[in-house]
Scaffold this motif. Structure first.
Motif, PDB file in Angstrom:
ATOM      1  N   LEU A 173       2.626  10.992   1.035  1.00 52.61           N
ATOM      2  CA  LEU A 173       1.699   9.872   1.148  1.00 52.61           C
ATOM      3  C   LEU A 173       0.420  10.153   0.363  1.00 52.61           C
ATOM      4  CD1 LEU A 173       1.214   7.116   2.414  1.00 52.61           C
ATOM      5  CD2 LEU A 173       0.000   8.256   4.251  1.00 52.61           C
ATOM      6  N   ILE A 174      -0.084  11.353   0.504  1.00 50.50           N
ATOM      7  CA  ILE A 174      -1.340  11.687  -0.169  1.00 50.50           C
ATOM      8  C   ILE A 174      -1.156  11.685  -1.682  1.00 50.50           C
ATOM      9  CG2 ILE A 174      -3.014  13.554  -0.512  1.00 50.50           C
ATOM     10  CD1 ILE A 174      -2.779  14.083   2.513  1.00 50.50           C
ATOM     11  N   GLU A 175      -0.015  12.149  -2.135  1.00 51.60           N
ATOM     12  CA  GLU A 175       0.263  12.055  -3.567  1.00 51.60           C
ATOM     13  C   GLU A 175       0.213  10.597  -4.027  1.00 51.60           C
ATOM     14  OE1 GLU A 175       3.568  14.253  -5.394  1.00 51.60           O
ATOM     15  OE2 GLU A 175       3.680  15.352  -3.496  1.00 51.60           O
ATOM     16  N   ARG A 176       0.834   9.736  -3.244  1.00 54.38           N
ATOM     17  CA  ARG A 176       0.817   8.307  -3.599  1.00 54.38           C
ATOM     18  C   ARG A 176      -0.615   7.783  -3.601  1.00 54.38           C
ATOM     19  NH1 ARG A 176       5.360   6.109  -5.888  1.00 54.38           N
ATOM     20  NH2 ARG A 176       7.187   7.052  -4.932  1.00 54.38           N
ATOM     21  N   ILE A 177      -1.363   8.148  -2.588  1.00 53.68           N
ATOM     22  CA  ILE A 177      -2.745   7.678  -2.510  1.00 53.68           C
ATOM     23  C   ILE A 177      -3.529   8.147  -3.733  1.00 53.68           C
ATOM     24  CG2 ILE A 177      -4.916   7.997  -1.243  1.00 53.68           C
ATOM     25  CD1 ILE A 177      -3.221   8.059   1.338  1.00 53.68           C
ATOM     26  N   ASN A 178      -3.226   9.364  -4.176  1.00 54.05           N
ATOM     27  CA  ASN A 178      -3.929   9.899  -5.338  1.00 54.05           C
ATOM     28  C   ASN A 178      -3.396   9.366  -6.662  1.00 54.05           C
ATOM     29  OD1 ASN A 178      -5.625  11.329  -3.693  1.00 54.05           O
ATOM     30  ND2 ASN A 178      -4.436  13.211  -3.793  1.00 54.05           N
ATOM     31  N   GLY A 179      -2.509   8.412  -6.564  1.00 52.26           N
ATOM     32  CA  GLY A 179      -2.148   7.724  -7.787  1.00 52.26           C
ATOM     33  C   GLY A 179      -0.745   7.969  -8.326  1.00 52.26           C
ATOM     34  N   TYR A 180       0.016   8.799  -7.641  1.00 49.26           N
ATOM     35  CA  TYR A 180       1.378   9.037  -8.110  1.00 49.26           C
ATOM     36  C   TYR A 180       2.156   7.722  -8.114  1.00 49.26           C
ATOM     37  CZ  TYR A 180       6.179  10.781  -8.172  1.00 49.26           C
ATOM     38  OH  TYR A 180       7.486  11.022  -8.482  1.00 49.26           O
ATOM     39  N   GLU A 181       2.871   7.474  -9.196  1.00 49.01           N
ATOM     40  CA  GLU A 181       3.526   6.165  -9.329  1.00 49.01           C
ATOM     41  C   GLU A 181       5.024   6.296  -9.576  1.00 49.01           C
ATOM     42  OE1 GLU A 181       2.194   2.912  -9.684  1.00 49.01           O
ATOM     43  OE2 GLU A 181       0.025   3.250  -9.734  1.00 49.01           O
ATOM     44  N   GLY A 182       5.565   7.466  -9.340  1.00 54.45           N
ATOM     45  CA  GLY A 182       6.977   7.686  -9.647  1.00 54.45           C
ATOM     46  C   GLY A 182       7.924   6.902  -8.752  1.00 54.45           C
ATOM     47  N   ALA A 183       9.187   7.061  -9.022  1.00 54.31           N
ATOM     48  CA  ALA A 183      10.219   6.379  -8.250  1.00 54.31           C
ATOM     49  C   ALA A 183      10.245   6.909  -6.823  1.00 54.31           C
ATOM     50  CB  ALA A 183      11.575   6.594  -8.915  1.00 54.31           C
ATOM     51  N   PRO A 184      10.753   6.119  -5.897  1.00 56.79           N
ATOM     52  CA  PRO A 184      10.852   6.551  -4.502  1.00 56.79           C
ATOM     53  C   PRO A 184      11.609   7.873  -4.371  1.00 56.79           C
ATOM     54  CG  PRO A 184      11.302   4.216  -4.671  1.00 56.79           C
ATOM     55  CD  PRO A 184      11.169   4.729  -6.070  1.00 56.79           C
ATOM     56  N   ARG A 185      11.119   8.716  -3.486  1.00 52.85           N
ATOM     57  CA  ARG A 185      11.756  10.009  -3.256  1.00 52.85           C
ATOM     58  C   ARG A 185      12.278  10.074  -1.829  1.00 52.85           C
ATOM     59  NH1 ARG A 185       6.240  12.927  -4.756  1.00 52.85           N
ATOM     60  NH2 ARG A 185       5.561  11.025  -3.714  1.00 52.85           N
ATOM     61  N   THR A 186      13.296  10.847  -1.611  1.00 51.81           N
ATOM     62  CA  THR A 186      13.793  11.049  -0.259  1.00 51.81           C
ATOM     63  C   THR A 186      13.889  12.544   0.019  1.00 51.81           C
ATOM     64  OG1 THR A 186      15.106   9.025  -0.286  1.00 51.81           O
ATOM     65  CG2 THR A 186      15.726  10.709   1.301  1.00 51.81           C
ATOM     66  N   ILE A 187      13.358  12.935   1.153  1.00 47.13           N
ATOM     67  CA  ILE A 187      13.445  14.332   1.575  1.00 47.13           C
ATOM     68  C   ILE A 187      14.156  14.356   2.923  1.00 47.13           C
ATOM     69  CG2 ILE A 187      12.112  16.293   2.419  1.00 47.13           C
ATOM     70  CD1 ILE A 187      10.047  15.784   0.378  1.00 47.13           C
ATOM     71  N   THR A 188      15.035  15.308   3.102  1.00 45.20           N
ATOM     72  CA  THR A 188      15.726  15.422   4.388  1.00 45.20           C
ATOM     73  C   THR A 188      15.126  16.567   5.193  1.00 45.20           C
ATOM     74  OG1 THR A 188      17.778  14.575   3.446  1.00 45.20           O
ATOM     75  CG2 THR A 188      17.933  15.792   5.515  1.00 45.20           C
ATOM     76  N   ALA A 189      14.698  16.256   6.407  1.00 41.17           N
ATOM     77  CA  ALA A 189      14.129  17.290   7.276  1.00 41.17           C
ATOM     78  C   ALA A 189      15.254  18.018   7.989  1.00 41.17           C
ATOM     79  CB  ALA A 189      13.180  16.654   8.291  1.00 41.17           C
ATOM     80  N   GLY A 212       7.088   2.340  -4.927  1.00 40.86           N
ATOM     81  CA  GLY A 212       5.809   2.701  -4.330  1.00 40.86           C
ATOM     82  C   GLY A 212       5.942   3.391  -2.994  1.00 40.86           C
ATOM     83  N   SER A 213       7.161   3.545  -2.504  1.00 35.80           N
ATOM     84  CA  SER A 213       7.349   4.175  -1.199  1.00 35.80           C
ATOM     85  C   SER A 213       8.195   5.445  -1.316  1.00 35.80           C
ATOM     86  CB  SER A 213       8.017   3.200  -0.239  1.00 35.80           C
ATOM     87  OG  SER A 213       9.362   2.980  -0.613  1.00 35.80           O
ATOM     88  N   ASP A 214       8.146   6.261  -0.266  1.00 35.54           N
ATOM     89  CA  ASP A 214       8.998   7.438  -0.165  1.00 35.54           C
ATOM     90  C   ASP A 214       9.621   7.471   1.217  1.00 35.54           C
ATOM     91  OD1 ASP A 214       8.358   8.716  -2.775  1.00 35.54           O
ATOM     92  OD2 ASP A 214       6.338   8.809  -1.939  1.00 35.54           O
ATOM     93  N   GLN A 223       0.866  -1.166   0.000  1.00 35.60           N
ATOM     94  CA  GLN A 223       0.000   0.000   0.000  1.00 35.60           C
ATOM     95  C   GLN A 223       0.906   1.219   0.000  1.00 35.60           C
ATOM     96  OE1 GLN A 223      -2.159   0.519   3.700  1.00 35.60           O
ATOM     97  NE2 GLN A 223      -0.628  -0.590   4.863  1.00 35.60           N
ATOM     98  N   PRO A 224       0.358   2.401  -0.357  1.00 33.58           N
ATOM     99  CA  PRO A 224       1.195   3.607  -0.345  1.00 33.58           C
ATOM    100  C   PRO A 224       1.902   3.749   0.999  1.00 33.58           C
ATOM    101  CG  PRO A 224      -0.925   4.096  -1.342  1.00 33.58           C
ATOM    102  CD  PRO A 224      -1.004   2.680  -0.833  1.00 33.58           C
ATOM    103  N   THR A 225       3.190   3.945   0.971  1.00 35.63           N
ATOM    104  CA  THR A 225       3.989   3.928   2.189  1.00 35.63           C
ATOM    105  C   THR A 225       4.995   5.069   2.183  1.00 35.63           C
ATOM    106  OG1 THR A 225       3.851   1.499   2.238  1.00 35.63           O
ATOM    107  CG2 THR A 225       5.564   2.526   3.576  1.00 35.63           C
ATOM    108  N   VAL A 226       5.106   5.733   3.329  1.00 32.96           N
ATOM    109  CA  VAL A 226       6.194   6.687   3.509  1.00 32.96           C
ATOM    110  C   VAL A 226       6.967   6.275   4.745  1.00 32.96           C
ATOM    111  CG1 VAL A 226       6.814   9.070   4.017  1.00 32.96           C
ATOM    112  CG2 VAL A 226       4.987   8.596   2.387  1.00 32.96           C
ATOM    113  N   PHE A 227       8.237   6.069   4.578  1.00 32.58           N
ATOM    114  CA  PHE A 227       9.083   5.777   5.726  1.00 32.58           C
ATOM    115  C   PHE A 227       9.535   7.084   6.359  1.00 32.58           C
ATOM    116  CE2 PHE A 227       9.575   2.212   2.814  1.00 32.58           C
ATOM    117  CZ  PHE A 227       9.303   1.150   3.661  1.00 32.58           C
ATOM    118  N   ILE A 228       9.654   7.084   7.661  1.00 35.04           N
ATOM    119  CA  ILE A 228      10.270   8.220   8.322  1.00 35.04           C
ATOM    120  C   ILE A 228      11.342   7.679   9.245  1.00 35.04           C
ATOM    121  CG2 ILE A 228       8.255   9.724   8.212  1.00 35.04           C
ATOM    122  CD1 ILE A 228       7.560   8.992  11.004  1.00 35.04           C
ATOM    123  N   GLY A 229      12.306   8.500   9.551  1.00 38.03           N
ATOM    124  CA  GLY A 229      13.326   8.043  10.473  1.00 38.03           C
ATOM    125  C   GLY A 229      14.699   8.362   9.979  1.00 38.03           C
ATOM    126  N   GLU A 230      15.610   7.471  10.279  1.00 35.58           N
ATOM    127  CA  GLU A 230      16.990   7.898  10.215  1.00 35.58           C
ATOM    128  C   GLU A 230      17.901   6.899   9.570  1.00 35.58           C
ATOM    129  OE1 GLU A 230      17.273   7.777  14.497  1.00 35.58           O
ATOM    130  OE2 GLU A 230      16.447   9.812  14.483  1.00 35.58           O
TER     131      GLU A 230
END
Lengths: 353, 353
Positions: free
Chosen positions: B324-340, B167-169, B150-157
């Motif tokens: 996550l919401i982008e994924r839910i709305n159908g975005y199918e691109g490659a995994p992305r990583t953002i640094t907080a 399918g994940s970010d 399912q659409p998944t976003v990992f958070i952490g370190e």
DNA sequence: GAGATCGTCTGCAACGTTGTACACGACGAA
DNA sequence: TTCGTCGTGTACAACGTTGCAGACGATCTC
């Protein structure tokens, strides 16, 4: 790799997909999923293989629509930023997961309107029931309700069991007695110039607010030790946070420099008060003894470690979940009230006996 | 009171019940509920009155079955008993509630098996997607996954962006740099005999574990200040709790009595270490300076207040929810990583500059 | 005045699941 | 042999909702 193996996330597999692969009816697949006994062993394994191949998972929404139950319970608390509530939530999640139920968390920090929305069944019908710790909404509001919209268990402190709406139950903590115990402890250790610090959080008339009950307990203990409750200062703070406790300590010392004991409405306030006392050069427990309420994890590591009241969260959570599940399963009896026990945990912030 | 008014909690009202009262089709009721414009004003009010009279609420399960979306997102974190995660959860709940979504909380303190279950889409299909902070599961496991369920976003370190499953970010916190910043701060304030304290939580090979990255940052900073990273003690603890930090401080002082700076893997350990240092008669920051990680609320009220790294939770949560919401709305691109981003918050546990 | 257009409302089908009823063959008992 | 029972599997309907296609009358346009 054959393209068919590239199982992209499209429409999730359903019973029909599995049934087609295993060459049985969808009902048989359903029977396998639910461990229905009358399925031939060979059929069962064939279906299980098909399930594994497709990655099939039952869709809760359809089950709920069909059976009327979701296994979801909602927990509504003010805010997870208070460690009391985050610990409570964790205890709750563990207990619910252990019983095969899923927890939806709803926080009502925005206040009374949000709490009323909880009582009104939210905007959409979601779980099977709700466990709700109200802060702003009081008995007046509840007394006027004809019936709750879904199985409901209240938890907390400031409701009186007399006015619960039909269809609900209540697990309470005996605030008055707990605070009386804490206060008595200070008195038994020889302190005489006590003050109370707490927040006034409800918009309903005060006597049954959480603080109101604690103040009641504070005064009862003083009275029993032949002190005049009317002369003991009650310091009202805006919120239950550390910062409030710190400022309250400052104001109290300004007005009552010879203070020697502080009963706090929760641990956060107590921890803030420790800082506030230190700011003013007071030692703890030498000059001023301090008791908190909640036994939050920080209490143990405060400097000095905080004497505090420990409510039995495990008991609270179990009792609440028990009663909620009974309601979900159709129990229709009159509202019940259970009182969760507590104990006094003596640590370094109060003097040796 | 007429008996019909005694609305007992039986079967909850449906569109059909409302439609009957308002004398329209159920579709019209649905249209009113969803503010469909082409409804005559008189009809609309009639329907609204019927809704109010019955207490009708749309049933999420049926909506979800029909439309395929529930507005529910799952947050899976190790445990709310860590204030870092309870604060994160609260931030997350606020943000999600603001976007009209409901949060299901799942905690994975039981370890690796439970984390894998999260990745495998749980036992039942429930929400629209999941935000997941893994602790035990590492890159090796993720790299081998064909696709998330399912659409998944990992958070952490401790994940490297290279191996996210399709399918994940990922929203990460740059642990290495943050810990290097914290370490550099101690070095700039003249400390030279530093140690690091952290837990080894992953069962995957160590280099990319959360602690591993922090240790890396610790060593980088030492190196840049011409100190030998190999000689700086690394104290491994069993868990991230205060008690672990306290014991770690004891052990460290026993082995290295002339220690003058402590970089801790999180605030809890740091707070425990403060207690441990005090146990051994050390002053903070006089004898030993201490930095934490997380900026938990307790840090401000520690004695002395704790210098710490503050990750931008707001940013983290918003970015995670956006993706996550982008994924839910159908975005199918490659995994992305953002640094907080993060910042160093200097307080009393490190000496003046 | 005929046709097109608009506003308002409705009926039908389908989402994925499960309870009920029942079909079918095999086996046991009378 | 016949009837009943048991084990195994299936067909159907329904849970509450919404997208779609279209009905119907009123209004507009030429």
């Amino acid at each position: 790799m054959p393209p068919s193996t590239r199982r992209a996330r499209r429409r999730p597999p359903t019973l029909r997909d599995v049934a087609e692969i295993a060459d049985v009816s969808i009902k048989t697949v359903s029977n396998v999923v639910h461990d229905y006994p009358h399925v031939r062993e060979s059929t069962r394994t064939r279906v299980q293989e098909a399930i594994a191949a497709t990655g099939y998972r039952p869709q809760l929404a359809a089950q709920q629509l069909r059976t009327g139950a979701s296994g979801i319970v909602t927990l509504a608390v003010p805010s997870l930023n208070f460690s009391y509530f985050s610990n409570l939530a964790q205890t709750f999640i563990d207990e619910a997961q252990g019983r095969g139920r899923t927890v939806v968390l709803h926080t009502t920090s925005a206040g009374r309107d949000e709490e009323i929305e909880v009582l009104r069944g939210f905007r959409r019908r979601l779980g099977d029931g709700v466990i709700f710790n109200p802060m702003q909404v009081g008995e007046d509001y509840l007394a006027q309700m004809e019936h709750v919209d879904q199985p409901t268990v209240f938890i907390g402190e400031h409701l009186s069991d007399a006015h619960l709406p039909p269809g609900s139950d209540y697990v309470r903590i005996d605030n008055t007695r707990a605070t009386a115990d804490a206060t008595a402890h200070l008195l038994e250790r020889g302190r005489r110039r006590l003050a109370f610090v707490g927040a006034m959080e409800t918009t309903d008339p005060a006597p049954h607010s959480s603080s109101g009950l604690r103040i009641e307990g504070f005064r009862q203990a003083l009275w029993r030790h032949d002190l005049d409750p009317a002369r003991a200062p009650i310091e009202e703070v805006a919120d239950w946070h550390r910062a409030d406790g710190r400022e309250a300590a400052h104001r109290l010392l300004d007005a009552h420099p010879h203070l020697d004991g502080l009963v706090c409405g929760n641990d956060e306030i107590a921890l803030g008060a420790l800082a506030g006392l230190r700011d003013r050069g007071r030692t703890v427990p030498g000059d001023v003894a301090v008791v908190g309420y909640d036994d939050s994890p920080e209490a143990l590591f405060a400097h000095p470690p905080l004497t505090t009241i420990r409510p039995d969260k495990q008991f609270l959570v179990k009792a609440a979940l028990d009663m909620l599940i009974e309601r979900i399963n159709g129990y229709e009896g009159a509202p019940r009230t259970i009182t969760a026990p507590h104990e006094l945990v003596v640590r370094g912030s109060t003097p040796e006996g």
